[in-house]
Write a protein that holds these residues in place. Structure first.
Motif, mmCIF file in Angstrom:
data_model
loop_
_atom_site.group_PDB
_atom_site.id
_atom_site.type_symbol
_atom_site.label_atom_id
_atom_site.label_comp_id
_atom_site.label_asym_id
_atom_site.label_seq_id
_atom_site.Cartn_x
_atom_site.Cartn_y
_atom_site.Cartn_z
ATOM 1 N N ARG A 1 -6.300 -3.811 -3.062
ATOM 2 C CA ARG A 1 -5.274 -4.424 -2.194
ATOM 3 C C ARG A 1 -5.704 -4.475 -0.732
ATOM 4 O O ARG A 1 -5.402 -5.429 -0.033
ATOM 5 C CB ARG A 1 -3.976 -3.626 -2.333
ATOM 6 C CG ARG A 1 -2.850 -4.101 -1.497
ATOM 7 C CD ARG A 1 -2.004 -5.060 -2.291
ATOM 8 N NE ARG A 1 -0.746 -5.245 -1.598
ATOM 9 C CZ ARG A 1 -0.239 -6.423 -1.342
ATOM 10 N NH1 ARG A 1 -0.851 -7.509 -1.752
ATOM 11 N NH2 ARG A 1 0.891 -6.538 -0.716
ATOM 12 N N THR A 2 -6.404 -3.416 -0.269
ATOM 13 C CA THR A 2 -6.694 -3.303 1.171
ATOM 14 C C THR A 2 -8.174 -3.340 1.524
ATOM 15 O O THR A 2 -8.502 -3.405 2.703
ATOM 16 C CB THR A 2 -6.143 -1.970 1.713
ATOM 17 O OG1 THR A 2 -6.877 -0.892 1.127
ATOM 18 C CG2 THR A 2 -4.654 -1.823 1.452
ATOM 19 N N TYR B 1 -5.276 0.522 -4.615
ATOM 20 C CA TYR B 1 -5.198 0.527 -3.152
ATOM 21 C C TYR B 1 -6.442 -0.128 -2.556
ATOM 22 O O TYR B 1 -6.352 -0.952 -1.646
ATOM 23 C CB TYR B 1 -5.056 1.962 -2.654
ATOM 24 C CG TYR B 1 -4.621 2.072 -1.215
ATOM 25 C CD1 TYR B 1 -3.294 2.321 -0.905
ATOM 26 C CD2 TYR B 1 -5.526 1.955 -0.169
ATOM 27 C CE1 TYR B 1 -2.870 2.446 0.412
ATOM 28 C CE2 TYR B 1 -5.130 2.072 1.149
ATOM 29 C CZ TYR B 1 -3.796 2.320 1.434
ATOM 30 O OH TYR B 1 -3.387 2.440 2.739
ATOM 31 N N GLU B 2 -7.597 0.227 -3.099
ATOM 32 C CA GLU B 2 -8.842 -0.366 -2.606
ATOM 33 C C GLU B 2 -8.852 -1.871 -2.865
ATOM 34 O O GLU B 2 -9.263 -2.652 -1.994
ATOM 35 C CB GLU B 2 -10.043 0.297 -3.267
ATOM 36 C CG GLU B 2 -11.366 -0.242 -2.765
ATOM 37 C CD GLU B 2 -12.555 0.478 -3.371
ATOM 38 O OE1 GLU B 2 -13.627 0.430 -2.740
ATOM 39 O OE2 GLU B 2 -12.435 1.086 -4.451
ATOM 40 N N SER C 1 -5.831 4.799 -6.579
ATOM 41 C CA SER C 1 -6.901 4.632 -5.582
ATOM 42 C C SER C 1 -7.632 3.310 -5.782
ATOM 43 O O SER C 1 -7.973 2.629 -4.820
ATOM 44 C CB SER C 1 -7.880 5.808 -5.609
ATOM 45 O OG SER C 1 -8.587 5.863 -6.824
ATOM 46 N N PRO D 1 0.791 -1.233 0.000
ATOM 47 C CA PRO D 1 0.000 0.000 0.000
ATOM 48 C C PRO D 1 0.826 1.286 0.000
ATOM 49 O O PRO D 1 0.470 2.239 -0.700
ATOM 50 C CB PRO D 1 -0.848 -0.115 1.278
ATOM 51 C CG PRO D 1 -1.002 -1.588 1.467
ATOM 52 C CD PRO D 1 0.307 -2.175 1.019
ATOM 53 N N ASP D 2 1.925 1.346 0.742
ATOM 54 C CA ASP D 2 2.708 2.583 0.783
ATOM 55 C C ASP D 2 3.328 2.902 -0.575
ATOM 56 O O ASP D 2 3.466 4.070 -0.944
ATOM 57 C CB ASP D 2 3.773 2.537 1.881
ATOM 58 C CG ASP D 2 4.795 1.434 1.681
ATOM 59 O OD1 ASP D 2 4.414 0.313 1.268
ATOM 60 O OD2 ASP D 2 5.986 1.691 1.952
ATOM 61 N N ILE E 1 1.917 2.121 -3.447
ATOM 62 C CA ILE E 1 0.801 2.594 -4.280
ATOM 63 C C ILE E 1 0.588 4.090 -4.030
ATOM 64 O O ILE E 1 0.407 4.868 -4.968
ATOM 65 C CB ILE E 1 -0.493 1.793 -4.000
ATOM 66 C CG1 ILE E 1 -0.292 0.313 -4.357
ATOM 67 C CG2 ILE E 1 -1.665 2.391 -4.775
ATOM 68 C CD1 ILE E 1 -1.437 -0.587 -3.920
ATOM 69 N N VAL E 2 0.651 4.498 -2.777
ATOM 70 C CA VAL E 2 0.522 5.921 -2.433
ATOM 71 C C VAL E 2 1.677 6.707 -3.052
ATOM 72 O O VAL E 2 1.476 7.787 -3.614
ATOM 73 C CB VAL E 2 0.462 6.119 -0.901
ATOM 74 C CG1 VAL E 2 0.543 7.592 -0.525
ATOM 75 C CG2 VAL E 2 -0.813 5.484 -0.336
ATOM 76 N N PHE F 1 -6.524 5.241 1.618
ATOM 77 C CA PHE F 1 -5.691 5.791 0.546
ATOM 78 C C PHE F 1 -5.728 7.312 0.576
ATOM 79 O O PHE F 1 -4.704 7.980 0.564
ATOM 80 C CB PHE F 1 -6.167 5.265 -0.815
ATOM 81 C CG PHE F 1 -5.501 5.929 -1.982
ATOM 82 C CD1 PHE F 1 -4.227 5.556 -2.369
ATOM 83 C CD2 PHE F 1 -6.143 6.932 -2.702
ATOM 84 C CE1 PHE F 1 -3.597 6.166 -3.445
ATOM 85 C CE2 PHE F 1 -5.533 7.546 -3.782
ATOM 86 C CZ PHE F 1 -4.254 7.157 -4.153
#
Length: 194
Positions: free
Chosen positions: A138-139, A135-136, A132, A40-41, A43-44, A145
């Protein structure tokens, strides 16, 4: 930044079929798939690089090019057009930012002018929101996000000084002067239409 462009290039490769230029939407879908494999980090971080990169295309001549190619421009359609330019890859993006009139030579733009593909083929909301969506995926938490983005510094935006307004008669009068090749390409295309 090199990882950013490597991810874009991989998405372009994954979205290509038969060596043809993929649409912005196809690149965006492939980009979501690739980004969803990252932590996730990262992706950000990708989105932060995307926003910084796309800000270089925030300029009058890019907006004029979007208007000519898409036959329409709004805040959202300009953002999608800028995202589509990122989806063309680093070399093409940098050339367009330096001189948007080079789009007159791009195969996708020439196909649009010839009426063979949709005017919005180059534009890509899917690239704009790829991080986004990844991220969604993935998490299962898209709000996290946007919260993560809030703690990052704002992008510097190195586009030309420009008010962000476009569409008045003075803008349309400047298009042939500031984008002569692109204007000629679409003027010829309009003359061929019934």
């Amino acid at each position: 930044m090199s990882e950013f462009w490597a991810l874009i290039e991989q998405a372009r490769t994954d979205a290509s079929d038969d060596g043809a230029w993929p649409s912005g939407s196809a690149v965006g879908a492939a980009l979501v798939d690739g980004l969803a494999q990252l932590p996730p980090d990262r992706i950000v971080d990708f989105h932060h690089c995307y926003a910084e990169t796309a800000s270089h295309a925030h300029q009058w001549r890019v907006c004029g090019a979007a208007f000519l190619i898409c036959d329409y421009v709004s805040d959202d359609s300009l953002s999608d057009f800028q995202a589509g330019l990122v989806g063309l890859g680093q070399d093409a993006f940098e050339q367009v930012v330096a001189d948007p009139d080079v789009l007159a030579d791009h195969p996708i733009v020439r196909l649009i002018a010839a009426g063979k593909i949709d005017r919005f083929t180059l534009s890509s909301e899917a690239i704009h929101f790829a991080a986004s969506r990844a991220y969604e995926r993935r998490t299962d938490d898209v709000d996290e996000f946007w919260e993560a983005l809030d703690v990052l510094p704002a992008t510097s935006g190195e586009g030309e000084p420009w008010s962000g307004r476009f569409g008045g008669p003075e803008d349309t009068a400047l298009i042939p002067l500031r984008l002569p090749r692109l204007h000629a390409l679409f003027a010829r295309a309009e003359n061929r239409r019934p």
